[in-house]
Enzyme design. Structure first.
Site, PDB file in Angstrom:
ATOM      1  N   GLU A 163      -7.983   5.056   2.106  1.00 20.05           N
ATOM      2  CA  GLU A 163      -6.761   5.276   2.892  1.00 20.05           C
ATOM      3  C   GLU A 163      -5.894   4.024   2.815  1.00 20.05           C
ATOM      4  OE1 GLU A 163      -4.555   7.006   4.160  1.00 20.05           O
ATOM      5  OE2 GLU A 163      -5.066   7.660   6.190  1.00 20.05           O
ATOM      6  N   ASP A 164      -4.586   4.199   2.998  1.00 17.81           N
ATOM      7  CA  ASP A 164      -3.692   3.037   2.988  1.00 17.81           C
ATOM      8  C   ASP A 164      -3.769   2.270   4.306  1.00 17.81           C
ATOM      9  OD1 ASP A 164      -2.541   5.135   4.389  1.00 17.81           O
ATOM     10  OD2 ASP A 164      -0.568   4.975   3.471  1.00 17.81           O
TER      11      ASP A 164
ATOM     12  N   ASP B 147      -4.309   3.808  11.686  1.00 15.91           N
ATOM     13  CA  ASP B 147      -3.506   3.453  12.858  1.00 15.91           C
ATOM     14  C   ASP B 147      -4.258   3.936  14.112  1.00 15.91           C
ATOM     15  OD1 ASP B 147      -1.253   2.704  14.333  1.00 15.91           O
ATOM     16  OD2 ASP B 147      -0.180   4.548  13.952  1.00 15.91           O
TER      17      ASP B 147
ATOM     18  N   GLY C 231      -6.262   6.408  14.091  1.00 15.15           N
ATOM     19  CA  GLY C 231      -7.563   6.825  13.568  1.00 15.15           C
ATOM     20  C   GLY C 231      -7.733   8.327  13.490  1.00 15.15           C
TER      21      GLY C 231
ATOM     22  N   PHE D 113       5.279  -1.651  12.248  1.00 14.93           N
ATOM     23  CA  PHE D 113       5.401  -0.625  11.214  1.00 14.93           C
ATOM     24  C   PHE D 113       5.628  -1.304   9.865  1.00 14.93           C
ATOM     25  CE2 PHE D 113       7.171   2.678   8.605  1.00 14.93           C
ATOM     26  CZ  PHE D 113       6.364   3.763   8.942  1.00 14.93           C
TER      27      PHE D 113
ATOM     28  N   ARG E 193       8.082   2.704  -1.080  1.00 15.15           N
ATOM     29  CA  ARG E 193       6.712   2.730  -1.619  1.00 15.15           C
ATOM     30  C   ARG E 193       6.559   1.787  -2.813  1.00 15.15           C
ATOM     31  NH1 ARG E 193       3.911   7.038   0.781  1.00 15.15           N
ATOM     32  NH2 ARG E 193       5.113   8.910   1.205  1.00 15.15           N
TER      33      ARG E 193
HETATM   34  P1  5GP Z   1      -3.313   7.670  12.208  1.00 13.31           P
HETATM   35  O1  5GP Z   1      -3.743   9.103  12.155  1.00 13.31           O
HETATM   36  O2  5GP Z   1      -4.415   6.676  11.964  1.00 13.31           O
HETATM   37  O3  5GP Z   1      -2.571   7.356  13.487  1.00 13.31           O
HETATM   38  O4  5GP Z   1      -2.192   7.483  11.123  1.00 13.31           O
HETATM   39  C1  5GP Z   1      -2.478   7.346   9.813  1.00 13.31           C
HETATM   40  C2  5GP Z   1      -1.266   7.606   8.967  1.00 13.31           C
HETATM   41  O5  5GP Z   1      -0.039   7.257   9.621  1.00 13.31           O
HETATM   42  C3  5GP Z   1      -1.318   6.743   7.738  1.00 13.31           C
HETATM   43  O6  5GP Z   1      -1.995   7.399   6.699  1.00 13.31           O
HETATM   44  C4  5GP Z   1       0.124   6.531   7.422  1.00 13.31           C
HETATM   45  O7  5GP Z   1       0.596   7.602   6.645  1.00 13.31           O
HETATM   46  C5  5GP Z   1       0.827   6.574   8.765  1.00 13.31           C
HETATM   47  N1  5GP Z   1       1.068   5.208   9.289  1.00 13.31           N
HETATM   48  C6  5GP Z   1       0.481   4.627  10.356  1.00 13.31           C
HETATM   49  N2  5GP Z   1       0.950   3.376  10.532  1.00 13.31           N
HETATM   50  C7  5GP Z   1       1.848   3.170   9.537  1.00 13.31           C
HETATM   51  C8  5GP Z   1       2.689   2.050   9.185  1.00 13.31           C
HETATM   52  O8  5GP Z   1       2.719   0.985   9.800  1.00 13.31           O
HETATM   53  N3  5GP Z   1       3.466   2.235   8.087  1.00 13.31           N
HETATM   54  C9  5GP Z   1       3.488   3.378   7.356  1.00 13.31           C
HETATM   55  N4  5GP Z   1       4.293   3.412   6.305  1.00 13.31           N
HETATM   56  N5  5GP Z   1       2.719   4.438   7.671  1.00 13.31           N
HETATM   57  C10 5GP Z   1       1.917   4.338   8.756  1.00 13.31           C
END
Ligand code: 5GP
Length: 180
Positions: free
Chosen positions: A101-102, A105, A107, A154, A167
């Site tokens: 995963e990139d 956040d 989770g 962010f 990107r």
């Molecule tokens: P989660 O489900 O963990 O809250 O969110 C995961 C997804 O939210 C990541 O795969 C990504 O696509 C997006 N995301 C969360 N934080 C960031 C951020 O700081 N920058 C970007 N570009 N995407 C984020």
């Protein structure tokens, strides 16, 4: 100079390279110890650049695949449902799977994808993320290989987007108010 809209660079290219090298070593060491077939699965779209660099830093035979998902929405978060937009090509049964995963956040996304893949009976499932925001976590998700913890900001670049843009930046930056 950062790209227009990017307030500052959080992780420069050289540091990203070091993070990826370290992850590659850790992953190599792990799978050399366990042995077995390794399938590395990247979550699209954000992981595409990280995946390309990471697999080249792993010195262990592997195959790759990609998975694209989207959440059904807040109302179904607790049910663990996730919509698969593009699935992995073949069966993962009996394979050692490394999910990439990139950024993790809250989770929720990672947790749902882990559950989805575990239901398909891989031999093992390990997780890797380039970035993690621990202060934002809402669910306890297991990360086996973590590149770097970052503050609650962010970020974009190196595969990560804001409205599908940025990107292609070679570094990870923080957006300014004009870029958002
Ligand atoms: P989660 O489900 O963990 O809250 O969110 C995961 C997804 O939210 C990541 O795969 C990504 O696509 C997006 N995301 C969360 N934080 C960031 C951020 O700081 N920058 C970007 N570009 N995407 C984020």
């Amino acid at each position: 100079m950062p790209e227009r809209g990017v307030a500052r660079i959080l992780i420069p290219e050289q540091e990203i390279r070091m993070i990826v090298e370290t992850l590659g070593l850790e992953i190599t060491r792990h799978y050399r110890k366990t042995g077995g077939e390794l399938l590395v699965v990247g979550l699209l779209k954000g992981s595409f650049i990280f995946m390309a660099d990471l697999v080249r830093a792993v010195e262990y035979p592997l195959t790759i695949d990609f998975l694209a998902v989207s959440s059904y929405g807040e109302a179904t978060v607790s049910s663990g449902k996730v919509a698969v937009k593009m699935d992995i090509g073949g069966s993962i049964e009996g394979k050692n799977l490394l999910l990439v995963e990139d950024i993790v956040d809250t989770g929720h996304t990672f947790q749902k994808v882990i559950r989805l893949l575990e239901a398909r009976n891989p031999l093992s499932l390990k997780t890797c993320t380039l970035l993690s925001k621990p202060s934002r976590r809402e669910v306890d998700v297991r990360i086996d290989f973590c590149g770097r913890d970052i503050p609650d900001e962010f970020v974009c670049g190196y595969g990560l987007d804001y409205a599908q843009k940025y990107r292609n930046l070679p570094y990870i930056g923080i957006l300014g108010t004009t870029g958002a």
